[in-house]
Design a protein around this motif. Structure first.
Motif, PDB file in Angstrom:
ATOM      1  N   MET A 119      18.924  -3.046  -9.758  1.00  0.00           N
ATOM      2  CA  MET A 119      19.486  -2.015 -10.631  1.00  0.00           C
ATOM      3  C   MET A 119      18.399  -1.314 -11.436  1.00  0.00           C
ATOM      4  N   ARG A 120      17.171  -1.510 -11.034  1.00  0.00           N
ATOM      5  CA  ARG A 120      16.051  -0.819 -11.650  1.00  0.00           C
ATOM      6  C   ARG A 120      15.014  -0.581 -10.557  1.00  0.00           C
ATOM      7  N   PRO A 121      14.078   0.314 -10.766  1.00  0.00           N
ATOM      8  CA  PRO A 121      13.086   0.605  -9.727  1.00  0.00           C
ATOM      9  C   PRO A 121      12.348  -0.647  -9.265  1.00  0.00           C
ATOM     10  N   LEU A 122      11.895  -0.612  -8.017  1.00  0.00           N
ATOM     11  CA  LEU A 122      11.167  -1.734  -7.437  1.00  0.00           C
ATOM     12  C   LEU A 122       9.713  -1.332  -7.182  1.00  0.00           C
ATOM     13  N   PRO A 123       8.902  -1.250  -8.222  1.00  0.00           N
ATOM     14  CA  PRO A 123       7.494  -0.909  -8.000  1.00  0.00           C
ATOM     15  C   PRO A 123       6.788  -2.035  -7.262  1.00  0.00           C
ATOM     16  N   THR A 124       6.114  -1.681  -6.187  1.00  0.00           N
ATOM     17  CA  THR A 124       5.424  -2.686  -5.389  1.00  0.00           C
ATOM     18  C   THR A 124       4.251  -3.261  -6.159  1.00  0.00           C
ATOM     19  N   VAL A 125       4.125  -4.589  -6.102  1.00  0.00           N
ATOM     20  CA  VAL A 125       2.969  -5.262  -6.670  1.00  0.00           C
ATOM     21  C   VAL A 125       1.946  -5.400  -5.556  1.00  0.00           C
ATOM     22  N   GLU A 126       0.828  -4.724  -5.695  1.00  0.00           N
ATOM     23  CA  GLU A 126      -0.172  -4.709  -4.640  1.00  0.00           C
ATOM     24  C   GLU A 126      -0.678  -6.116  -4.342  1.00  0.00           C
ATOM     25  N   GLY A 127      -0.723  -6.453  -3.052  1.00  0.00           N
ATOM     26  CA  GLY A 127      -1.246  -7.742  -2.644  1.00  0.00           C
ATOM     27  C   GLY A 127      -2.754  -7.807  -2.770  1.00  0.00           C
ATOM     28  N   ARG A 128      -3.277  -9.013  -2.692  1.00  0.00           N
ATOM     29  CA  ARG A 128      -4.720  -9.176  -2.761  1.00  0.00           C
ATOM     30  C   ARG A 128      -5.375  -8.563  -1.527  1.00  0.00           C
ATOM     31  N   PRO A 129      -6.506  -7.904  -1.669  1.00  0.00           N
ATOM     32  CA  PRO A 129      -7.171  -7.337  -0.495  1.00  0.00           C
ATOM     33  C   PRO A 129      -7.617  -8.438   0.451  1.00  0.00           C
ATOM     34  N   THR A 130      -7.309  -8.251   1.721  1.00  0.00           N
ATOM     35  CA  THR A 130      -7.630  -9.258   2.719  1.00  0.00           C
ATOM     36  C   THR A 130      -8.209  -8.579   3.945  1.00  0.00           C
ATOM     37  N   ALA A 131      -9.475  -8.801   4.224  1.00  0.00           N
ATOM     38  CA  ALA A 131     -10.125  -8.205   5.388  1.00  0.00           C
ATOM     39  C   ALA A 131     -10.215  -9.239   6.492  1.00  0.00           C
ATOM     40  N   LEU A 132      -9.480  -9.000   7.567  1.00  0.00           N
ATOM     41  CA  LEU A 132      -9.540  -9.883   8.728  1.00  0.00           C
ATOM     42  C   LEU A 132     -10.081  -9.098   9.913  1.00  0.00           C
ATOM     43  N   SER A 133     -10.852  -9.736  10.728  1.00  0.00           N
ATOM     44  CA  SER A 133     -11.417  -9.083  11.900  1.00  0.00           C
ATOM     45  C   SER A 133     -11.346 -10.018  13.093  1.00  0.00           C
ATOM     46  N   ALA A 134     -11.730  -9.511  14.238  1.00  0.00           N
ATOM     47  CA  ALA A 134     -11.594 -10.265  15.483  1.00  0.00           C
ATOM     48  C   ALA A 134     -12.376 -11.571  15.456  1.00  0.00           C
ATOM     49  N   ASP A 135     -13.458 -11.632  14.694  1.00  0.00           N
ATOM     50  CA  ASP A 135     -14.265 -12.848  14.691  1.00  0.00           C
ATOM     51  C   ASP A 135     -13.591 -14.002  13.963  1.00  0.00           C
ATOM     52  N   LEU A 136     -12.461 -13.706  13.293  1.00  0.00           N
ATOM     53  CA  LEU A 136     -11.717 -14.769  12.629  1.00  0.00           C
ATOM     54  C   LEU A 136     -10.628 -15.361  13.518  1.00  0.00           C
TER      55      LEU A 136
END
Length: 232
Positions: A71-88
């Motif tokens: 019943m009130r706006p749902l502002p998104t809480v930004e997630g922690r930055p996560t860098a994943l790549s093929a070597d993982l």
């Protein structure tokens, strides 16, 4: 949900008229259960005739163990930055990463990494109950979701085999919001949330149709709740 959980009351339709329209998404249906806090109404849900509760028709937020209409706006809480790549990939024993996010899912004060991925199918005591074709995509890969420690990618918890793969995920405090697709089609078919309970996840009731997983702090207590937006 701290604070708000003890403020639940049943409101009649006439009471809805007393709530300023700016504070709510629309009229509160008769017989709705409403959660309020010091800032006003938070969310409502409707009882089903034979017990339980109707699922929200639009955006939804998970409060305690159930889905509520905000019943009130749902502002998104930004997630922690996560860098994943093929070597993982070797670190999480995956072949193809689908989605990932990071947050304090287990509420232990440190962040965990949640990853949806595919890997070559292997039989186990659970997936032996159904034919192989139920579990694999056209490349012969099965769908999984795992929880890892970011520091060394050690496993905290990994789902055995999923019939409906997770195509999008948001890591919230105490759980995750997820969107499901098909093994050979990434389009979202339904969405849900998984609550972390001691040593594993408990899936909540799925919401049909498209939706975007996110995390919100609807009650402003500093802890995020899983939510699904874009359902209207």
């Amino acid at each position: 949900m701290s604070g708000a959980a003890g403020c639940r009351i049943l409101l009649a339709a006439t009471l809805a008229l007393l709530i300023p329209s700016a504070a709510r998404a629309g009229p509160i249906p008769a017989g709705a259960e409403v959660i309020s806090d010091g800032h006003g109404p938070v969310a409502y849900r409707l009882p089903a005739p034979r017990g339980g509760w109707y699922l929200p028709e639009g955006d939804a937020v998970l409060i305690d163990e159930g889905w509520w209409t905000p019943m009130r706006p749902l502002p998104t809480v930004e997630g922690r930055p996560t860098a994943l790549s093929a070597d993982l990939l070797d670190g999480i024993r995956g072949t193809r990463l689908t989605a990932w996010s990071m947050g304090d899912i287990t509420l232990d004060g440190t962040d965990e990494l949640v990853v949806s991925f595919r890997r070559p199918f292997k039989r186990n005591h659970i997936n032996r109950t159904r034919p192989r074709r139920v579990w694999v995509d056209e490349e012969g890969l099965s769908a999984h979701l795992g929880l890892y420690r970011p520091s060394d990618l050690s496993e905290v918890w990994v789902a055995g085999t999923l019939v409906s793969p997770v195509v999008d995920v948001a890591a919230c405090d105490g759980g995750v919001a997820v969107a499901y697709g098909e093994l050979d089609d990434p389009a979202v078919t339904e969405s849900s949330a998984w609550r972390w309970v001691v040593f594993g996840f408990v899936p909540m009731e799925p919401l049909p149709g498209p939706g975007t997983p996110t995390c919100v702090d609807i009650d402003r207590d500093g802890r995020t709740e899983p939510a699904i937006t874009g359902r209207s």
